[in-house]
Design an enzyme around this catalytic site. Structure first.
Site, PDB file in Angstrom:
ATOM      1  N   LEU A 216       0.949  -1.215  -0.026  1.00 49.57           N
ATOM      2  CA  LEU A 216      -0.105   0.170  -0.034  1.00 49.57           C
ATOM      3  C   LEU A 216       1.113   1.317   0.000  1.00 49.57           C
ATOM      4  CD1 LEU A 216      -2.736  -0.875   2.517  1.00 49.57           C
ATOM      5  CD2 LEU A 216      -2.897  -0.822  -0.043  1.00 49.57           C
TER       6      LEU A 216
ATOM      7  N   LYS B 139       3.494   1.909   2.643  1.00 49.92           N
ATOM      8  CA  LYS B 139       4.231   2.395   3.977  1.00 49.92           C
ATOM      9  C   LYS B 139       5.352   3.153   4.017  1.00 49.92           C
ATOM     10  CE  LYS B 139       4.296  -1.669   6.034  1.00 49.92           C
ATOM     11  NZ  LYS B 139       3.448  -2.530   5.458  1.00 49.92           N
TER      12      LYS B 139
ATOM     13  N   ILE C 181       6.341   4.947   1.260  1.00 53.87           N
ATOM     14  CA  ILE C 181       6.113   6.220   0.708  1.00 53.87           C
ATOM     15  C   ILE C 181       5.360   7.408   1.768  1.00 53.87           C
ATOM     16  CG2 ILE C 181       5.160   7.755  -1.084  1.00 53.87           C
ATOM     17  CD1 ILE C 181       7.502   5.630  -1.960  1.00 53.87           C
TER      18      ILE C 181
ATOM     19  N   ILE D 101       1.477 -13.721  11.437  1.00 53.30           N
ATOM     20  CA  ILE D 101       2.090 -14.290  12.671  1.00 53.30           C
ATOM     21  C   ILE D 101       3.625 -13.739  12.912  1.00 53.30           C
ATOM     22  CG2 ILE D 101       3.082 -16.501  13.579  1.00 53.30           C
ATOM     23  CD1 ILE D 101       1.119 -17.906  12.221  1.00 53.30           C
TER      24      ILE D 101
ATOM     25  N   LYS E 260     -17.263   7.522   9.253  1.00 48.91           N
ATOM     26  CA  LYS E 260     -17.682   6.064   9.424  1.00 48.91           C
ATOM     27  C   LYS E 260     -16.286   5.299   9.993  1.00 48.91           C
ATOM     28  CE  LYS E 260     -20.047   1.961   7.111  1.00 48.91           C
ATOM     29  NZ  LYS E 260     -20.527   1.760   5.868  1.00 48.91           N
TER      30      LYS E 260
ATOM     31  N   CYS F 240      28.281  -1.767 -12.503  1.00 53.82           N
ATOM     32  CA  CYS F 240      28.561  -2.999 -11.763  1.00 53.82           C
ATOM     33  C   CYS F 240      28.820  -3.953 -12.598  1.00 53.82           C
ATOM     34  CB  CYS F 240      27.783  -3.376 -10.392  1.00 53.82           C
ATOM     35  SG  CYS F 240      28.791  -4.030  -9.339  1.00 53.82           S
TER      36      CYS F 240
ATOM     37  N   MET G 185      29.354  -2.642 -16.199  1.00 52.08           N
ATOM     38  CA  MET G 185      30.730  -2.242 -16.281  1.00 52.08           C
ATOM     39  C   MET G 185      31.617  -3.386 -16.539  1.00 52.08           C
ATOM     40  SD  MET G 185      33.671  -2.289 -14.367  1.00 52.08           S
ATOM     41  CE  MET G 185      35.255  -1.111 -14.333  1.00 52.08           C
ATOM     42  N   GLN G 186      31.427  -4.696 -15.726  1.00 49.86           N
ATOM     43  CA  GLN G 186      32.365  -5.882 -16.190  1.00 49.86           C
ATOM     44  C   GLN G 186      32.014  -6.339 -17.619  1.00 49.86           C
ATOM     45  OE1 GLN G 186      31.226  -8.203 -12.730  1.00 49.86           O
ATOM     46  NE2 GLN G 186      32.442  -7.012 -11.187  1.00 49.86           N
TER      47      GLN G 186
ATOM     48  N   ARG H 114      32.080  -8.530  -5.887  1.00 52.82           N
ATOM     49  CA  ARG H 114      33.181  -9.406  -5.121  1.00 52.82           C
ATOM     50  C   ARG H 114      34.213  -9.532  -6.407  1.00 52.82           C
ATOM     51  NH1 ARG H 114      31.075 -12.520  -1.074  1.00 52.82           N
ATOM     52  NH2 ARG H 114      28.790 -12.953  -1.531  1.00 52.82           N
TER      53      ARG H 114
ATOM     54  N   HIS I 126      27.689   1.776  -7.653  1.00 53.26           N
ATOM     55  CA  HIS I 126      26.363   1.771  -7.792  1.00 53.26           C
ATOM     56  C   HIS I 126      26.006   3.293  -7.871  1.00 53.26           C
ATOM     57  CE1 HIS I 126      25.138  -2.449  -7.965  1.00 53.26           C
ATOM     58  NE2 HIS I 126      26.116  -2.595  -7.356  1.00 53.26           N
TER      59      HIS I 126
ATOM     60  N   GLU J  31      23.244   4.739  -8.601  1.00 59.78           N
ATOM     61  CA  GLU J  31      21.718   5.194  -8.378  1.00 59.78           C
ATOM     62  C   GLU J  31      21.592   4.945  -6.684  1.00 59.78           C
ATOM     63  OE1 GLU J  31      23.509   2.287  -9.473  1.00 59.78           O
ATOM     64  OE2 GLU J  31      22.572   0.380  -8.609  1.00 59.78           O
TER      65      GLU J  31
HETATM   66  N1  GLN Z   1      28.492 -10.170  -9.799  1.00 59.29           N
HETATM   67  C1  GLN Z   1      29.479  -8.931  -9.807  1.00 59.29           C
HETATM   68  C2  GLN Z   1      30.532  -9.127  -8.887  1.00 59.29           C
HETATM   69  O1  GLN Z   1      30.089  -9.696  -7.532  1.00 59.29           O
HETATM   70  C3  GLN Z   1      28.534  -7.910 -10.122  1.00 59.29           C
HETATM   71  C4  GLN Z   1      27.927  -7.400  -8.915  1.00 59.29           C
HETATM   72  C5  GLN Z   1      26.620  -6.524  -9.198  1.00 59.29           C
HETATM   73  O2  GLN Z   1      26.596  -6.119 -10.342  1.00 59.29           O
HETATM   74  N2  GLN Z   1      26.375  -5.571  -7.949  1.00 59.29           N
HETATM   75  O3  GLN Z   1      31.353  -8.512  -8.795  1.00 59.29           O
END
Ligand code: GLN
Length: 536
Positions: free
Chosen positions: A17, A19, A21, A151, A225, A383, A386-387, A464, A509, A511
């Site tokens: 619903l 919450k 926001i 629960i 009501k 991430c 990019m790879q 990683r 990231h 974002e």
């Molecule tokens: N799987 C990749 C890594 O572990 C990229 C991870 C990701 O995109 N957040 O490096």
């Protein structure tokens, strides 16, 4: 300074619903009145954190500055309020039990029988109160995941009952519920809300304010009501009508006076007015775009709209900044493998290859990179994205046909993306990636140097695997340069292509850091590049 007040936000009738926001909007309004606030999410599931969850379960995993893997609602909190969150802002049942069991093993409860009440409920209350005392906030807004009656939620509702009993007006409950519209009867129905409030009353909790999510306006008699049956004054029945964008909700809540009602209940002064002028400016830009572009978001969780939540929101912030409507087209990387790039990517003004894990759909992502590179379409790889760009360049420009990431092809003869040394010995999956904010040094004469206008930035990570520096010279000689580096460990964080209108891959990231008040510069520039692409 006044003592911290605690506001719990619970949900009834149905999940989803909003919450998160409502909590974010309330926080925004209180901040705009000059109060300090923070928002917390309590998740009733048993995972210690959502880091190990598949995005199909609860959507994206949001990463905080301090490297906590958290519920995506924390993303909303930061995007709305511009106040950073941390591990303390997201607590799960798993974490609560882990702490209590660790204490029991240490002998802290020696002699006692350890029970849900009081030990689990005490730990829940401690996690809530610790936020208020550590941050010295006027308000801690705590959202309880799930719906009352589950629960799993019982110990949380019990903790709320205890806190209300201890604190009186210092602790209130905002209950978000659903008022369905029955088309056949042409009526809004309050019965599900009555039942959900009754369920709370069975646990000894009387909600103070009822926020009613609905597709239609609540008329006066519906409000009366709800007030009558749910035991709250009529002014405490707040309408939350469906909005065209989540960013309208703070404005709608200001009109409905949710903040006024909260301040009344906790007995705090109501002598200011929430100034949302900047927010309104943002909405105006968002809703009056002068242009329109199409961005392809290539990933493997396209069936689920929450899987790339922060990316979608960062694009919205950037689109408002550019006064340009952006249609984000979710493209399944596996369909690219089946249907080819031309069929799915032609006509796009920008291509974003998403983060992710594992082999499924990886070749489709790499194909999308080739398409963007060859057709000079603005490209942002995040991430794993990019790879993929690094692998693509190795295969198609450097001539290393079998190049890959060792995540996908452990025996590749050309591991251009490889596991980070400190990750090699790690067996446990939970909370063990390279997580959270790290500094990154930006090199001169690069595109990102002009975008960030700063030499030293900080961005959040969750991975990683890393660019393999063994190949760096090959890349740089051929026009793909390491534009940003984590100097301490010499980790490449940004790769960009020189002979291309806009081609940037980032190991971090961006974002996660985009907010309404601070749209992320990389996204802003990416959308701008998309507009330039469209206009030739
Ligand atoms: N799987 C990749 C890594 O572990 C990229 C991870 C990701 O995109 N957040 O490096």
């Amino acid at each position: 300074m006044a003592k911290t007040k605690y506001i719990f936000v619970t949900g009834g009738v149905s999940s989803s619903l909003g919450k998160g926001i409502i909590s974010s909007s309330l926080s925004k309004l209180l901040l705009a009145r000059g109060y300090s606030t923070t928002i917390q999410k309590l998740d009733p599931y048993i995972n210690v954190d959502p880091g190990t969850l598949n995005p199909y379960e609860h959507g994206e995993c949001y990463v905080t500055e301090d490297g906590a893997e958290t519920d995506l609602d924390l993303g909303h909190y930061e995007r709305f309020t511009n106040v950073p969150t941390s591990q303390d802002n997201n607590v799960t049942t798993g974490r609560i039990y882990q702490t209590v069991i660790d204490k029991e093993r240490r002998g802290d409860y020696l002699g006692e029988t350890v029970q849900v009440i009081p030990h689990i409920t005490d730990e829940i209350k401690r996690c809530v109160k610790v936020l208020g005392t550590r941050g010295n906030y006027d308000f801690v807004i705590t959202e309880i995941g799930g719906t009352v009656g589950d629960i799993e939620s019982l110990p949380y509702i019990e903790a709320v009952r205890q806190m209300k009993n201890e604190m009186g007006p210092g602790c209130i409950v905002v209950h978000l519920t659903y008022i369905p519209y029955l088309a056949a009867a042409q009526e809004l129905k309050t019965k599900p809300t009555q039942h959900s409030v009754k369920t709370m009353l069975e646990s000894g909790v009387q909600p103070d304010i009822i926020v009613c999510r609905s597709e239609k306006h609540l008329n006066d008699s519906i409000k009366s009501k709800i007030s009558l049956f749910c035991n709250v004054p009529k002014t405490a029945v707040i309408e939350s009508i469906d909005a065209t964008t989540i960013y309208d909700v703070p404005i709608l809540m200001r009109e409905e006076q949710l903040d006024v009602e909260v301040l009344k209940k906790v007995k705090m002064p109501i002598d200011s007015y929430p100034d949302l002028a900047r927010w309104e400016k943002f909405l105006k830009r968002l809703k009056n775009p002068a242009e329109k572009i199409r961005i392809g978001l290539v990933g493997k969780y396209v069936e689920l709209k929450d899987a790339y939540k922060s990316i979608n929101e960062a694009i919205i912030h950037a689109s408002a900044e550019n006064e340009c409507a952006v249609k984000v087209e979710l493209i399944h990387s596996e369909s690219i493998e089946q249907k080819g790039t031309a069929a799915l990517l032609s006509g796009l003004n920008g291509i974003l290859v998403a983060p992710g894990f594992g082999e499924r759909g990886i070749e489709g992502k790499i194909m999308a990179v080739t398409y963007a590179r060859e057709n000079k379409i603005p490209f942002l790889g995040i991430c794993l994205g990019m790879q993929c760009a690094v692998v693509e360049f190795a295969r198609n420009i450097l001539g290393f046909e079998k190049a890959h990431s060792t995540e996908i092809f452990p025996d590749t003869p050309c591991p251009v993306i490889d596991i980070m040394p400190e990750q090699k010995e790690i067996d446990e999956k939970g909370g063990t990636m390279r997580l959270g904010a790290y500094p990154c040094h930006i090199k001169n004469d690069t595109r990102v140097a002009t975008i960030y206008r700063e030499k030293n930035i900080s961005e959040r990570h969750r991975h990683r695997y890393e660019f393999n520096n063994h190949y760096l010279l090959d890349y740089e000689k051929n026009g793909m340069v390491a534009a940003g580096v984590y100097l301490k460990e010499n980790l490449v964080e940004i790769m960009e292509l020189q002979d291309h209108p806009w081609f940037v891959g980032v190991q971090f990231h961006p974002e996660y850091k985009s907010t309404v008040a601070n749209p992320h510069p990389l996204f802003v520039d990416f959308i701008k590049a998309g507009m330039e692409q469209k206009n030739g």
